[in-house]
Scaffold this active site. Structure first.
Site, PDB file in Angstrom:
ATOM      1  N   HIS A   1      96.842  17.615  20.943  1.00 14.11           N
ATOM      2  CA  HIS A   1      96.663  16.531  21.926  1.00 14.11           C
ATOM      3  C   HIS A   1      95.152  16.510  22.146  1.00 14.11           C
ATOM      4  CE1 HIS A   1      97.987  14.372  25.849  1.00 14.11           C
ATOM      5  NE2 HIS A   1      96.658  14.400  25.867  1.00 14.11           N
TER       6      HIS A   1
ATOM      7  N   GLY B   1      89.633  24.209  13.972  1.00 13.39           N
ATOM      8  CA  GLY B   1      90.177  25.229  14.883  1.00 13.39           C
ATOM      9  C   GLY B   1      91.051  24.655  15.980  1.00 13.39           C
TER      10      GLY B   1
ATOM     11  N   THR C   1      94.199  23.969  17.999  1.00 12.68           N
ATOM     12  CA  THR C   1      95.500  24.646  18.098  1.00 12.68           C
ATOM     13  C   THR C   1      96.520  23.832  18.898  1.00 12.68           C
ATOM     14  OG1 THR C   1      94.780  25.892  20.054  1.00 12.68           O
ATOM     15  CG2 THR C   1      94.496  26.956  17.911  1.00 12.68           C
TER      16      THR C   1
ATOM     17  N   HIS D   1      91.519  16.753  23.039  1.00  9.80           N
ATOM     18  CA  HIS D   1      90.919  17.354  24.230  1.00  9.80           C
ATOM     19  C   HIS D   1      89.491  17.757  23.942  1.00  9.80           C
ATOM     20  CE1 HIS D   1      92.839  20.591  21.883  1.00  9.80           C
ATOM     21  NE2 HIS D   1      91.835  21.360  22.283  1.00  9.80           N
TER      22      HIS D   1
ATOM     23  N   ASN E   1      87.564  20.176  18.951  1.00 11.97           N
ATOM     24  CA  ASN E   1      88.040  20.744  17.693  1.00 11.97           C
ATOM     25  C   ASN E   1      89.041  19.777  17.080  1.00 11.97           C
ATOM     26  OD1 ASN E   1      86.572  23.118  18.202  1.00 11.97           O
ATOM     27  ND2 ASN E   1      88.257  23.996  19.378  1.00 11.97           N
TER      28      ASN E   1
END
Ligand code: 5GP
Ligand code: ZN
Length: 113
Positions: free
Chosen positions: A98, A93, A95, A100, A87
């Site tokens: 960092h 989306g 949140t 990932h 994302n």
């Protein structure tokens, strides 16, 4: 990186359920699983998001994808398959800022859209 949740998880300052680790990559179980097997895979170096991948730092993406087969095997989804999701930013989306990748498996994810 100060005040980054995933940097704190990598440093062990916030507990996580580790699934895999090497010198470049850390993988842990998502706290709010969206699938029966849900692993978050991060580069140890702080990069905020896919938007900030450059020719200088893109090896972290290869490091993650090289670890994925072993992570998938560890959580038992290698044979039946899984989905890898990234994302990016508000509309993606994202949140936690960092970079990932989510590994989602253990049931059929169906179509993306
Ligand atoms: P994003 O929405 O940014 O793509 O994914 C962030 C993920 O991190 C979410 O799936 C969320 O459940 C997970 N997450 C947020 N805080 C924590 C935490 O403290 N520990 C773990 N293990 N996962 C977290
Ligand atoms: Zn970070």
């Amino acid at each position: 990186m100060e005040d980054c949740l995933f940097c704190k998880i990598i440093a062990g300052e916030i507990p996580s359920t580790k699934v895999y680790e090497n010198d470049k990559v850390y993988a842990f179980r998502d706290i709010a699983p969206a699938a029966p097997e849900h692993v978050v895979i991060v580069p140890k170096a702080h990069i905020c998001c896919a938007n900030k991948i450059t020719s200088e730092n893109s090896s972290c993406v290869a490091d993650i994808f090289e670890a994925i087969p072993e992570i998938a095997k560890t959580v038992g989804v290698a044979e039946d398959g899984y989905r890898i999701v990234n994302n990016c930013g508000k509309n993606g989306g994202q949140t936690v800022m960092h970079l990932h990748f989510h590994l989602l498996g253990g049931s059929s994810g169906g179509k993306m859209y």
